[in-house]
Enzyme design. Structure first.
Site, mmCIF file in Angstrom:
data_model
loop_
_atom_site.group_PDB
_atom_site.id
_atom_site.type_symbol
_atom_site.label_atom_id
_atom_site.label_comp_id
_atom_site.label_asym_id
_atom_site.label_seq_id
_atom_site.Cartn_x
_atom_site.Cartn_y
_atom_site.Cartn_z
ATOM 1 N N THR A 123 0.857 -1.187 0.000
ATOM 2 C CA THR A 123 0.000 0.000 0.000
ATOM 3 C C THR A 123 0.893 1.237 0.000
ATOM 4 O OG1 THR A 123 -1.743 1.211 1.185
ATOM 5 C CG2 THR A 123 -0.289 -0.155 2.530
ATOM 6 N N HIS A 175 2.737 -11.291 14.328
ATOM 7 C CA HIS A 175 3.796 -11.910 15.141
ATOM 8 C C HIS A 175 3.530 -13.394 15.395
ATOM 9 C CE1 HIS A 175 7.275 -12.037 17.561
ATOM 10 N NE2 HIS A 175 7.253 -10.796 18.003
#
Length: 202
Positions: A123, A175
């Site tokens: 993006t 994560h």
């Protein structure tokens, strides 16, 4: 987790200027930085395959295809058309496909297959003068790259100050699938590819 670094875009700017007329004559498309980023990220994903993964509650799935989504802002929201097998395509082909998909997105004519199946998303808000930002991951992907504006800045090279066109990249990672060191290596790979564009040919 969020990881950021800056990239010297000098060599990419020079390469793009040389390639613009060649791509224009072949496909009547102007080569953009987004097109180059798609190729650079696809190359980096081949070197760091865990980043090209999807996350489920049961397991992490390593995607066999490198399908790069490019976020496109529409008046009523956001859509992410996908360049399939981006690592296997040249810059001119990526430019042609990306522009066709973006126009279809803006005209609300994208087919489901053209915005599904992505394995990683880029993006870019540089055109809005945004220098850096943190993007939300496009689930079930495990990472997304936020790209800022190219800005001329003073940098220190061999104890000398030089003005360089710098661009900020920020990687958002899930994560549960990606550790900080793994994400950092991926960002370093992108930096090395963009600062030495010949790496895209390897």
């Amino acid at each position: 987790i969020y990881l950021s670094l800056e990239v010297d875009m000098s060599n990419i700017i020079n390469m793009r200027e040389k390639l613009i007329p060649l791509v224009q004559s072949k496909y009547n498309v102007k080569l953009s930085y987004n097109h180059i980023l798609i190729k650079a990220v696809a190359t980096a994903l081949k070197l760091n395959p865990i980043i090209n993964s999807t996350f489920t509650e049961e397991k992490i799935i390593l995607n066999q295809q490198i399908n790069i989504g490019l976020a496109v802002a529409l008046e009523d929201g956001l859509i992410v058309p996908v360049i399939k097998d981006a690592d296997k395509k040249g810059l001119a082909t990526i430019a042609k496909e990306a522009e066709e998909l973006i126009q279809k997105a803006k005209n609300k004519k994208l087919l489901p297959d053209e915005y599904h199946g992505g394995s990683f998303t880029i993006t870019n808000l540089g055109m809005f003068d945004i220098e850096n930002f943190c993007a939300i991951i496009n689930q079930p992907e495990t990472a997304i790259l936020a790209v800022g504006k190219i800005i001329k800045k003073p940098v220190v090279i061999d104890d000398q100050i030089a003005i360089k066109p710098m661009m900020n990249l920020t990687l958002s990672c899930d994560h549960r699938a990606i550790d900080g060191a793994v994400g950092a290596r991926f960002l370093q790979s992108i930096k090395q590819i963009l600062e030495e564009p010949m790496n895209m040919l390897l």
